[in-house]
Design an enzyme around this catalytic site. Sequence first.
Site, PDB file in Angstrom:
ATOM      1  N   ASN A 172       0.871  -1.178   0.000  1.00  0.00           N
ATOM      2  CA  ASN A 172       0.000   0.000   0.000  1.00  0.00           C
ATOM      3  C   ASN A 172       0.904   1.223   0.000  1.00  0.00           C
ATOM      4  O   ASN A 172       1.477   1.581   1.028  1.00  0.00           O
ATOM      5  CB  ASN A 172      -0.897  -0.014   1.250  1.00  0.00           C
ATOM      6  CG  ASN A 172      -1.700   1.273   1.374  1.00  0.00           C
ATOM      7  OD1 ASN A 172      -1.835   2.028   0.413  1.00  0.00           O
ATOM      8  ND2 ASN A 172      -2.235   1.523   2.563  1.00  0.00           N
ATOM      9  N   LYS A 178       0.106   4.227  -0.288  1.00  0.00           N
ATOM     10  CA  LYS A 178      -0.568   5.424   0.246  1.00  0.00           C
ATOM     11  C   LYS A 178      -0.334   6.595  -0.721  1.00  0.00           C
ATOM     12  O   LYS A 178      -0.273   6.371  -1.918  1.00  0.00           O
ATOM     13  CB  LYS A 178      -0.078   5.742   1.653  1.00  0.00           C
ATOM     14  CG  LYS A 178      -0.049   4.516   2.560  1.00  0.00           C
ATOM     15  CD  LYS A 178       0.129   4.877   3.990  1.00  0.00           C
ATOM     16  CE  LYS A 178       0.384   3.611   4.793  1.00  0.00           C
ATOM     17  NZ  LYS A 178       0.036   3.729   6.176  1.00  0.00           N
ATOM     18  N   HIS A 193      -9.572   1.122   4.639  1.00  0.00           N
ATOM     19  CA  HIS A 193      -8.309   1.325   5.372  1.00  0.00           C
ATOM     20  C   HIS A 193      -8.583   2.272   6.547  1.00  0.00           C
ATOM     21  O   HIS A 193      -9.387   3.201   6.422  1.00  0.00           O
ATOM     22  CB  HIS A 193      -7.251   1.919   4.428  1.00  0.00           C
ATOM     23  CG  HIS A 193      -5.880   1.893   5.022  1.00  0.00           C
ATOM     24  ND1 HIS A 193      -5.463   2.814   5.951  1.00  0.00           N
ATOM     25  CD2 HIS A 193      -4.832   1.051   4.820  1.00  0.00           C
ATOM     26  CE1 HIS A 193      -4.217   2.533   6.305  1.00  0.00           C
ATOM     27  NE2 HIS A 193      -3.802   1.472   5.631  1.00  0.00           N
ATOM     28  N   GLU A 219      -6.996   4.688   7.675  1.00  0.00           N
ATOM     29  CA  GLU A 219      -6.767   6.104   7.365  1.00  0.00           C
ATOM     30  C   GLU A 219      -7.999   6.694   6.685  1.00  0.00           C
ATOM     31  O   GLU A 219      -8.370   7.847   6.922  1.00  0.00           O
ATOM     32  CB  GLU A 219      -5.509   6.255   6.489  1.00  0.00           C
ATOM     33  CG  GLU A 219      -4.250   6.048   7.331  1.00  0.00           C
ATOM     34  CD  GLU A 219      -3.051   5.528   6.556  1.00  0.00           C
ATOM     35  OE1 GLU A 219      -3.042   5.595   5.317  1.00  0.00           O
ATOM     36  OE2 GLU A 219      -2.105   5.047   7.219  1.00  0.00           O
ATOM     37  N   GLU A 238      -5.517  -5.060  10.358  1.00  0.00           N
ATOM     38  CA  GLU A 238      -4.519  -4.011  10.576  1.00  0.00           C
ATOM     39  C   GLU A 238      -4.820  -3.252  11.869  1.00  0.00           C
ATOM     40  O   GLU A 238      -5.620  -2.309  11.868  1.00  0.00           O
ATOM     41  CB  GLU A 238      -4.564  -3.015   9.415  1.00  0.00           C
ATOM     42  CG  GLU A 238      -4.231  -3.616   8.075  1.00  0.00           C
ATOM     43  CD  GLU A 238      -3.581  -2.570   7.173  1.00  0.00           C
ATOM     44  OE1 GLU A 238      -2.473  -2.837   6.702  1.00  0.00           O
ATOM     45  OE2 GLU A 238      -4.158  -1.490   6.983  1.00  0.00           O
ATOM     46  N   GLY A 298       2.204   2.255  10.553  1.00  0.00           N
ATOM     47  CA  GLY A 298       3.138   3.374  10.400  1.00  0.00           C
ATOM     48  C   GLY A 298       3.844   3.760  11.683  1.00  0.00           C
ATOM     49  O   GLY A 298       4.445   4.831  11.768  1.00  0.00           O
ATOM     50  N   SER A 358       3.290  -2.191  10.187  1.00  0.00           N
ATOM     51  CA  SER A 358       4.752  -2.174  10.368  1.00  0.00           C
ATOM     52  C   SER A 358       5.419  -3.502  10.009  1.00  0.00           C
ATOM     53  O   SER A 358       6.376  -3.926  10.668  1.00  0.00           O
ATOM     54  CB  SER A 358       5.111  -1.732  11.794  1.00  0.00           C
ATOM     55  OG  SER A 358       4.634  -0.420  12.023  1.00  0.00           O
TER      56      SER A 358
HETATM   57  C1  PEP Z   1      -0.836   0.181   5.752  1.00  0.00           C
HETATM   58  O1  PEP Z   1      -0.795   1.305   5.308  1.00  0.00           O
HETATM   59  O2  PEP Z   1      -1.771  -0.551   5.439  1.00  0.00           O
HETATM   60  C2  PEP Z   1       0.221  -0.261   6.657  1.00  0.00           C
HETATM   61  C3  PEP Z   1       0.134  -1.423   7.229  1.00  0.00           C
HETATM   62  O3  PEP Z   1       1.276   0.604   6.837  1.00  0.00           O
HETATM   63  P1  PEP Z   1       2.700   0.277   7.529  1.00  0.00           P
HETATM   64  O4  PEP Z   1       3.184  -1.026   6.952  1.00  0.00           O
HETATM   65  O5  PEP Z   1       3.567   1.427   7.154  1.00  0.00           O
HETATM   66  O6  PEP Z   1       2.452   0.162   8.992  1.00  0.00           O
END
Ligand code: PEP
Length: 248
Positions: free
Chosen positions: A9, A11, A94, A96, A166, A172, A212
């Site tokens: 992803n 983003k 997601h 976000e 998630e 992040g 992460s």
């Molecule tokens: C994501 O954006 O779905 C995500 C898991 O980000 P990160 O791997 O940076 O934590």
Amino acid sequence: MRKTIIAGNWKMNKNPIEAVEFVESIKNQIDTDRYDVVLCVPAINLIPVLDCVKNTNIKIGAQNVFFEDEGAYTGEISAKMLKESGVEYVIIGHSERRQLFCETDDMVNKKVIKAIEYGITPIICVGESLQQRENNVTIEFIRMQIKNALANVNENDTSKIVIAYEPIWAIGTGKTATTNQAQEVCHEIRNVLAQIYNQNIADNIQIQYGGSVNSKNASELFNMPDINGGLVGGASLKNDFVSIVNYK
Ligand code: PEP
């Protein structure tokens, strides 16, 4: 039997030139024989990146979709447009988007239904906040998110969905869920899928972990029994993604 699926992803990162340069640099190093590999890129990069991967097995995904086919919806992109452009996956719900763009469970459900209608695989994101985890309501909350996201999704369409667990506190932040925490929730997700549909269907749905993930923790996480790969944010923007995809 379900296959591992690793999706990046990106983003809101990389312009089209940077996107093509990056994909050109990694595409021949990525092993797509063992796993499904998807790059979910910003809308402006979909067409150039689709062109870039056309002789590979790398699939391309969008990061959002709207639930109407066409019309006066400034700024939105429909599932029909994505399908007709060759996009095969879309991230839906997601955290976000839920937090920053006020996406509700109802909108997530409408988007899931629309993606399925057009033969695009939705990667449906669910996950609890730190406060919910500390209040011991994680499982209850995730069960509700799954049920709401899949309302009116027919059992015949379940082979076309992916779930991404998630935890919001792990996205992040560099704070990965432990393998046991991730496995526990992914197992509960499979249980709720078995309740909604049946065990056979639940056993065949791909469930990813996201939060992460990097080349050091990928193998341990992806080898857990109910975790079938990952949704990778930050690390998918770098060469690290190659090591994650080629994990042993
Ligand atoms: C994501 O954006 O779905 C995500 C898991 O980000 P990160 O791997 O940076 O934590």
